[in-house]
Design a protein around this motif. Structure first.
Motif, PDB file in Angstrom:
ATOM      1  N   GLU A 247       0.628  -1.165  -0.107  1.00  0.00           N
ATOM      2  CA  GLU A 247       0.063  -0.149  -0.175  1.00  0.00           C
ATOM      3  C   GLU A 247       0.856   0.972   0.075  1.00  0.00           C
ATOM      4  OE1 GLU A 247      -1.277   2.227   3.070  1.00  0.00           O
ATOM      5  OE2 GLU A 247       0.665   1.949   3.514  1.00  0.00           O
TER       6      GLU A 247
ATOM      7  N   THR B 259       0.278   4.543   1.643  1.00  0.00           N
ATOM      8  CA  THR B 259       0.372   5.690   2.734  1.00  0.00           C
ATOM      9  C   THR B 259       1.307   5.545   3.567  1.00  0.00           C
ATOM     10  OG1 THR B 259      -2.122   5.249   2.634  1.00  0.00           O
ATOM     11  CG2 THR B 259      -1.393   6.750   4.613  1.00  0.00           C
TER      12      THR B 259
ATOM     13  N   ARG C 299       0.037  -7.591  -3.074  1.00  0.00           N
ATOM     14  CA  ARG C 299      -0.565  -8.329  -2.112  1.00  0.00           C
ATOM     15  C   ARG C 299      -0.544  -9.807  -2.416  1.00  0.00           C
ATOM     16  NH1 ARG C 299      -5.243  -4.045   0.062  1.00  0.00           N
ATOM     17  NH2 ARG C 299      -3.777  -2.361   0.311  1.00  0.00           N
TER      18      ARG C 299
ATOM     19  N   GLU D  74      -2.633 -12.247  -2.311  1.00  0.00           N
ATOM     20  CA  GLU D  74      -4.154 -12.662  -2.152  1.00  0.00           C
ATOM     21  C   GLU D  74      -4.461 -13.697  -3.101  1.00  0.00           C
ATOM     22  OE1 GLU D  74      -6.944  -9.813  -0.508  1.00  0.00           O
ATOM     23  OE2 GLU D  74      -5.690  -8.082  -1.846  1.00  0.00           O
TER      24      GLU D  74
ATOM     25  N   TYR E  18      -5.836  -9.111  -7.563  1.00  0.00           N
ATOM     26  CA  TYR E  18      -4.421  -9.427  -8.169  1.00  0.00           C
ATOM     27  C   TYR E  18      -3.395  -9.257  -7.188  1.00  0.00           C
ATOM     28  CZ  TYR E  18      -7.617  -8.203 -12.111  1.00  0.00           C
ATOM     29  OH  TYR E  18      -8.665  -8.067 -12.661  1.00  0.00           O
TER      30      TYR E  18
ATOM     31  N   GLU F 299      -2.961  11.798  -0.588  1.00  0.00           N
ATOM     32  CA  GLU F 299      -2.852  11.842   0.782  1.00  0.00           C
ATOM     33  C   GLU F 299      -2.697  13.361   1.078  1.00  0.00           C
ATOM     34  OE1 GLU F 299      -2.996   9.252   2.424  1.00  0.00           O
ATOM     35  OE2 GLU F 299      -2.207   7.544   0.773  1.00  0.00           O
TER      36      GLU F 299
ATOM     37  N   ARG G 163     -11.834  -1.470   7.846  1.00  0.00           N
ATOM     38  CA  ARG G 163     -10.938  -1.384   6.534  1.00  0.00           C
ATOM     39  C   ARG G 163      -9.713  -2.160   7.153  1.00  0.00           C
ATOM     40  NH1 ARG G 163     -10.864   0.816   2.211  1.00  0.00           N
ATOM     41  NH2 ARG G 163      -8.889   1.714   2.729  1.00  0.00           N
TER      42      ARG G 163
ATOM     43  N   TYR H 224      -4.024   1.857  10.800  1.00  0.00           N
ATOM     44  CA  TYR H 224      -3.691   3.156  10.993  1.00  0.00           C
ATOM     45  C   TYR H 224      -4.686   4.276  11.073  1.00  0.00           C
ATOM     46  CZ  TYR H 224      -3.060   3.210   5.820  1.00  0.00           C
ATOM     47  OH  TYR H 224      -3.050   3.141   4.628  1.00  0.00           O
ATOM     48  N   TYR H 225      -6.053   3.930  10.776  1.00  0.00           N
ATOM     49  CA  TYR H 225      -7.099   4.833  10.794  1.00  0.00           C
ATOM     50  C   TYR H 225      -7.608   5.500  12.114  1.00  0.00           C
ATOM     51  CZ  TYR H 225      -7.424   3.555   5.879  1.00  0.00           C
ATOM     52  OH  TYR H 225      -7.085   3.424   4.570  1.00  0.00           O
TER      53      TYR H 225
ATOM     54  N   VAL I 180     -14.054  -0.040  -4.521  1.00  0.00           N
ATOM     55  CA  VAL I 180     -13.408   0.490  -5.814  1.00  0.00           C
ATOM     56  C   VAL I 180     -12.274   1.516  -5.249  1.00  0.00           C
ATOM     57  CG1 VAL I 180     -13.543   1.776  -7.925  1.00  0.00           C
ATOM     58  CG2 VAL I 180     -15.529   1.052  -6.786  1.00  0.00           C
TER      59      VAL I 180
HETATM   60  P1  HAM Z   1      -7.051  -0.658   0.533  1.00  0.00           P
HETATM   61  O1  HAM Z   1      -8.680  -0.363   0.549  1.00  0.00           O
HETATM   62  O2  HAM Z   1      -6.373  -1.601   1.089  1.00  0.00           O
HETATM   63  O3  HAM Z   1      -6.480   0.981   0.961  1.00  0.00           O
HETATM   64  O4  HAM Z   1      -6.904  -0.294  -1.031  1.00  0.00           O
HETATM   65  C1  HAM Z   1      -7.302   0.795  -1.926  1.00  0.00           C
HETATM   66  C2  HAM Z   1      -8.115   0.163  -3.187  1.00  0.00           C
HETATM   67  O5  HAM Z   1      -6.800  -0.777  -3.889  1.00  0.00           O
HETATM   68  C3  HAM Z   1      -9.188  -0.922  -3.163  1.00  0.00           C
HETATM   69  O6  HAM Z   1     -10.346  -0.293  -2.713  1.00  0.00           O
HETATM   70  C4  HAM Z   1      -9.069  -1.635  -4.111  1.00  0.00           C
HETATM   71  O7  HAM Z   1      -9.735  -0.954  -5.178  1.00  0.00           O
HETATM   72  C5  HAM Z   1      -7.691  -1.825  -4.512  1.00  0.00           C
HETATM   73  N1  HAM Z   1      -7.153  -2.902  -4.165  1.00  0.00           N
HETATM   74  C6  HAM Z   1      -6.626  -3.506  -3.022  1.00  0.00           C
HETATM   75  N2  HAM Z   1      -6.047  -4.756  -2.991  1.00  0.00           N
HETATM   76  C7  HAM Z   1      -6.400  -5.083  -4.144  1.00  0.00           C
HETATM   77  C8  HAM Z   1      -5.847  -6.189  -5.040  1.00  0.00           C
HETATM   78  N3  HAM Z   1      -5.286  -7.198  -4.544  1.00  0.00           N
HETATM   79  N4  HAM Z   1      -6.305  -6.377  -6.301  1.00  0.00           N
HETATM   80  C9  HAM Z   1      -6.642  -5.109  -6.872  1.00  0.00           C
HETATM   81  N5  HAM Z   1      -7.109  -4.109  -6.374  1.00  0.00           N
HETATM   82  C10 HAM Z   1      -6.907  -4.092  -5.021  1.00  0.00           C
HETATM   83  C11 HAM Z   1      -5.157   1.200   1.081  1.00  0.00           C
HETATM   84  O8  HAM Z   1      -4.364   0.783   0.604  1.00  0.00           O
HETATM   85  C12 HAM Z   1      -4.839   2.455   1.741  1.00  0.00           C
HETATM   86  N6  HAM Z   1      -3.732   2.904   1.655  1.00  0.00           N
HETATM   87  C13 HAM Z   1      -5.924   3.699   1.231  1.00  0.00           C
HETATM   88  C14 HAM Z   1      -5.575   5.060   2.036  1.00  0.00           C
HETATM   89  C15 HAM Z   1      -4.807   6.161   1.602  1.00  0.00           C
HETATM   90  N7  HAM Z   1      -5.849   5.149   3.236  1.00  0.00           N
HETATM   91  C16 HAM Z   1      -5.242   6.576   3.498  1.00  0.00           C
HETATM   92  N8  HAM Z   1      -4.544   6.962   2.305  1.00  0.00           N
END
Ligand code: HAM
Length: 415
Positions: A80, A82, A111, A113, A120, A129, A256, A260-261, A279
């Protein structure tokens, strides 16, 4: 046969156009609000994520690609963005800049997964941010910007859910309360929810089995335990969203997968997606910078998955870039080949898009190819200094000195 690793994909030229549009739109929407682009390394110290994202999260527990760099250092492909952006904020002393520092990125993340539609092992996120501002207005602005971006990209059937998590202290007290509640009803929970009571009790709100859902209906909600200033902050965020005419649902059970939230939390889902309906989402992370060793600094942000945007967006094909000139060669001799090469190069220097015959086709084949790629003009280089310029739309053609070809196209001459 060597194939792309499981959970990864190639971005072929046809897909690249739609992705470029996501990037241009993000630059426009976020740039207009004063967000500037940042990119951080693809891999970071493993500790950044275990400390930042949280030891108890699924991401850190089982989804990270972690490796030893050969020198005894543990590195991890970023799951990620952040924590890396906050690391960069600290490392470059960005607290000395006018606050908040508003940054956006479009990068790959990793990731481990189980792959499925929209999920993916290597994927792209566009993220934003705002670091250094504690106010509800920066949360509301970020949410509005994400809504605008999704709308501009034609993402269909979106639904916005918001919640507030309060402070870590409120959360800790609430956690004790929830853990006690779940322990007392452990027999009615699914084995999975039961196994998570101590490590991650909030996850029980996500459960799909009827037994756990029944228990969770009556469970205490964090939103009812917020301290007065956190409740006020959340009310202010909602007021700004109402004022902006943005529709949302309050979801006190929103969870979520990142630790860190604090305070504001939100997620956009789309009906156009299947099981992986998220999304984009994000929230406030007022303790993260300090946790990573920086000065106490509030922050807020979101990320959206580019593949999920594309899956839930409009399918309209994107017109390929226009080709102003195709340079054809009737005979392959070194003199005309060189003249053709130079004509294409000169045309590009003059700001036109120009392609050269590179496959040794017959003249007929070259004209057919020029038509296929949508060339406006074809210059047939007859011999050094001489050419036939053909306008493809009308089919008209004229003999023209080579030096006159580019000026004629720039003037947009009808032949
Ligand atoms: P997250 O919800 O883990 O948040 O990921 C954000 C978006 O990334 C998800 O809503 C999804 O659309 C996409 N995503 C996550 N995992 C996958 C995957 N394995 N394959 C495809 N798309 C994926 C964050 O990552 C936080 N850093 C968001 C954030 C920014 N919070 C504060 N600032």
């Amino acid at each position: 046969m060597i194939q792309a690793p499981k959970g990864t994909f190639d971005v072929l030229p046809a897909d690249a156009e739609r992705r470029a549009l996501v990037e241009r739109t993000a630059r426009r929407v976020l740039g207009a609000a004063g967000y500037q682009r940042i990119e951080t390394p693809t891999f970071e110290s493993t500790e950044l994520f275990s400390r930042g994202v949280g030891e108890a999260t699924d991401i850190v527990q089982k989804e990270m690609y972690t490796f030893d760099d050969g020198g005894g250092r543990s590195l991890t492909l970023r799951p990620e963005g952040t924590a890396p952006v906050c690391r960069a904020y600290i490392e470059h002393g960005m607290h000395r800049l006018p606050q908040p520092v508003k940054l956006w990125y479009l990068s790959t993340f990793f990731r481990a997964e189980a792959p499925q539609r929209g999920r993916y092992r290597q994927f792209w996120q566009v993220g934003a941010e705002a670091i250094g501002s504690a106010g509800p207005d920066s949360d509301a602005e970020l949410i509005v910007l994400l809504a605008e971006l999704l709308e501009a990209l034609g993402v269909k059937g979106t639904r916005l859910r918001i919640a507030s998590l309060g402070t870590p202290a409120t959360r800790a007290e609430y956690r004790v309360e929830l853990t006690g509640y779940l322990r007392a009803r452990a027999d009615a929970l699914s084995p999975e929810a039961r196994s998570r009571i101590e490590l991650n009790p909030m996850r029980a709100f996500d459960a799909t089995d009827p037994g756990t859902r029944e228990v969770m209906r009556e469970a205490p909600k964090l939103i009812d335990r917020l301290a007065p200033d956190d409740a006020e902050h959340f009310a202010a965020v909602r007021e700004l969203l109402d004022g902006a005419g943005l529709r949302y649902e309050l979801d006190p059970t929103l969870v979520r997968g990142l630790d860190y939230y604090t305070r504001t939390l939100y997620e956009f889902t789309s009906d156009a997606l299947g099981a992986q309906s998220g999304v984009g989402g994000g929230g406030r992370y007022d303790g993260l910078i300090e946790q990573l060793g920086g000065p106490p600094t509030p922050g807020s942000g979101w990320a959206a998955g580019v593949e999920r945007i594309l899956l839930s967006g409009s399918e309209q094909p994107i017109a390929p870039d226009p080709v102003d000139l195709f340079v054809a060669l009737p005979r392959l001799d070194s003199g005309s080949a060189r003249a053709a090469f130079e004509l294409a190069r000169e045309a590009r220097r003059a700001g036109l898009s120009a392609q050269l015959e590179l496959a040794g086709r017959s003249l007929k084949g070259q004209l057919k190819h020029a038509d296929r790629i949508g060339a406006r003009y074809v210059a047939i280089v007859n011999e050094i200094g001489d050419s036939t310029l053909k306008e493809m739309a009308s089919g008209e053609q004229h003999e023209l000195a080579l030096v006159a070809v580019i000026p004629a196209i720039l003037r947009g001459d009808r032949l």
